[in-house]
Design a protein around this motif. Structure first.
Motif, PDB file in Angstrom:
ATOM      1  N   PHE A   1     128.666  38.970  73.777  1.00 28.12           N
ATOM      2  CA  PHE A   1     129.288  37.852  73.054  1.00 28.12           C
ATOM      3  C   PHE A   1     129.827  36.817  74.038  1.00 28.12           C
ATOM      4  CE2 PHE A   1     133.281  35.971  71.580  1.00 28.12           C
ATOM      5  CZ  PHE A   1     132.842  35.275  70.463  1.00 28.12           C
ATOM      6  N   GLU A   2     130.509  37.285  75.083  1.00 30.27           N
ATOM      7  CA  GLU A   2     131.098  36.377  76.063  1.00 30.27           C
ATOM      8  C   GLU A   2     130.025  35.581  76.805  1.00 30.27           C
ATOM      9  OE1 GLU A   2     135.031  39.043  77.167  1.00 30.27           O
ATOM     10  OE2 GLU A   2     133.090  39.527  78.069  1.00 30.27           O
ATOM     11  N   VAL A   3     128.948  36.250  77.171  1.00 31.00           N
ATOM     12  CA  VAL A   3     127.836  35.560  77.833  1.00 31.00           C
ATOM     13  C   VAL A   3     127.293  34.465  76.928  1.00 31.00           C
ATOM     14  CG1 VAL A   3     125.435  35.835  78.595  1.00 31.00           C
ATOM     15  CG2 VAL A   3     127.182  37.445  79.374  1.00 31.00           C
ATOM     16  N   GLN A   4     127.095  34.788  75.659  1.00 31.77           N
ATOM     17  CA  GLN A   4     126.579  33.800  74.701  1.00 31.77           C
ATOM     18  C   GLN A   4     127.530  32.608  74.576  1.00 31.77           C
ATOM     19  OE1 GLN A   4     123.635  33.659  73.444  1.00 31.77           O
ATOM     20  NE2 GLN A   4     124.011  31.852  72.233  1.00 31.77           N
ATOM     21  N   GLU A   5     128.820  32.880  74.496  1.00 30.46           N
ATOM     22  CA  GLU A   5     129.811  31.797  74.418  1.00 30.46           C
ATOM     23  C   GLU A   5     129.740  30.902  75.660  1.00 30.46           C
ATOM     24  OE1 GLU A   5     132.219  30.664  72.131  1.00 30.46           O
ATOM     25  OE2 GLU A   5     131.063  31.949  70.789  1.00 30.46           O
ATOM     26  N   ALA A   6     129.677  31.521  76.819  1.00 29.87           N
ATOM     27  CA  ALA A   6     129.622  30.755  78.070  1.00 29.87           C
ATOM     28  C   ALA A   6     128.361  29.897  78.125  1.00 29.87           C
ATOM     29  CB  ALA A   6     129.682  31.701  79.269  1.00 29.87           C
ATOM     30  N   ARG A   7     127.253  30.461  77.698  1.00 30.63           N
ATOM     31  CA  ARG A   7     125.995  29.701  77.728  1.00 30.63           C
ATOM     32  C   ARG A   7     126.016  28.565  76.707  1.00 30.63           C
ATOM     33  NH1 ARG A   7     120.915  33.389  77.923  1.00 30.63           N
ATOM     34  NH2 ARG A   7     120.021  31.372  78.417  1.00 30.63           N
ATOM     35  N   MET A   8     126.548  28.823  75.499  1.00 32.35           N
ATOM     36  CA  MET A   8     126.627  27.771  74.470  1.00 32.35           C
ATOM     37  C   MET A   8     127.509  26.620  74.931  1.00 32.35           C
ATOM     38  SD  MET A   8     126.815  29.730  70.742  1.00 32.35           S
ATOM     39  CE  MET A   8     128.510  29.313  70.652  1.00 32.35           C
ATOM     40  N   ARG A   9     128.549  26.932  75.665  1.00 28.59           N
ATOM     41  CA  ARG A   9     129.502  25.916  76.114  1.00 28.59           C
ATOM     42  C   ARG A   9     129.133  25.333  77.471  1.00 28.59           C
ATOM     43  NH1 ARG A   9     134.062  26.323  72.580  1.00 28.59           N
ATOM     44  NH2 ARG A   9     133.904  28.191  71.307  1.00 28.59           N
ATOM     45  N   LYS A  10     127.953  25.734  77.964  1.00 26.52           N
ATOM     46  CA  LYS A  10     127.396  25.204  79.207  1.00 26.52           C
ATOM     47  C   LYS A  10     128.327  25.380  80.410  1.00 26.52           C
ATOM     48  CE  LYS A  10     124.310  22.002  76.827  1.00 26.52           C
ATOM     49  NZ  LYS A  10     123.548  23.028  76.261  1.00 26.52           N
ATOM     50  N   CYS A  11     128.988  26.531  80.461  1.00 30.12           N
ATOM     51  CA  CYS A  11     129.831  26.869  81.612  1.00 30.12           C
ATOM     52  C   CYS A  11     128.948  27.169  82.822  1.00 30.12           C
ATOM     53  CB  CYS A  11     130.641  28.143  81.321  1.00 30.12           C
ATOM     54  SG  CYS A  11     131.876  27.984  80.038  1.00 30.12           S
ATOM     55  N   THR A  12     129.478  26.926  83.989  1.00 33.80           N
ATOM     56  CA  THR A  12     128.827  27.443  85.174  1.00 33.80           C
ATOM     57  C   THR A  12     128.824  28.957  85.011  1.00 33.80           C
ATOM     58  OG1 THR A  12     129.562  25.627  86.567  1.00 33.80           O
ATOM     59  CG2 THR A  12     128.970  27.667  87.688  1.00 33.80           C
ATOM     60  N   PHE A  13     127.662  29.574  85.170  1.00 31.81           N
ATOM     61  CA  PHE A  13     127.510  30.994  84.875  1.00 31.81           C
ATOM     62  C   PHE A  13     126.951  31.721  86.092  1.00 31.81           C
ATOM     63  CE2 PHE A  13     124.871  34.499  83.114  1.00 31.81           C
ATOM     64  CZ  PHE A  13     125.870  35.225  82.500  1.00 31.81           C
TER      65      PHE A  13
END
Length: 185
Positions: A136-148
């Motif tokens: 879930f956290e990975v998906q949130e980070a990717r949706m919000r275009k965070c540096t990952f």
């Protein structure tokens, strides 16, 4: 801060032992310290109120505290981050006496509104990839275009923005983990 994380790890290992995972750290170190104030570990040690986190760290709770710190060290070195860099970790940021079952909305809010980047800590068994919350956290980070970024106890991997020097890999990113990641959706 990164410096405070280092001090935390030394204390936890001193009290609980070398192979302490986050479940043990929470139950035998963090909760007893925060019990009287009903606060998070971060609130106990913060040098100033409400230090905003720059990086969100997601890891499996059965990952050792020591391996988590090794992964964070690789990440910090790859990104050339100072000791004052702040990381948000569940185990240190939640009030375990009152937030025992923090909501997904809380994690989404932290990822969406308070951080600059996201670090997925992957242990030797890639356990984090089998857990629902990190997915879930990975998906949130990717949706919000965070540096990952992904980080292991032996190296780090940039996925959305290269590390300084235009490198995408730093250290010795475990090839077994890399192969496991190829099968992860």
């Amino acid at each position: 801060t990164l410096a405070q994380l280092r001090a935390f790890v030394v204390k936890v290992i001193g009290v609980c032992g070398e192979d302490t995972d986050w479940n043990i750290a929470r139950d035998k170190f963090i909760k007893p310290l925060a019990k009287n104030k009903l606060c998070s570990y971060v609130e106990l040690v913060a040098e100033r109120p409400k230090q905003p986190a720059q990086w969100y760290v997601s890891q499996a709770y059965n990952t050792t505290v020591k391996d988590t710190m090794r992964a964070i060290e690789w990440h910090a070195e790859a990104r050339e981050l100072p000791d004052s860099t702040t990381y948000w970790l569940h185990g240190l940021s939640l009030r375990h006496h009152t937030d025992a079952h923090a909501s997904l909305e809380l994690f989404a809010e932290v990822i969406g509104e308070y951080i600059d980047g996201f670090v997925l800590v992957i242990d030797h068994q890639a356990t984090v990839l089998t857990r629902t919350l990190p997915s879930f956290e990975v998906q949130e980070a990717r949706m919000r275009k965070c540096t990952f970024d992904m980080s292991t106890p032996s190296g780090a991997l940039a996925t959305t923005r290269p590390f300084n020097g235009a490198s995408w890999i730093f250290g010795s990113f475990d090839t077994t983990i890399a192969q496991t990641l190829q099968n992860y959706e």
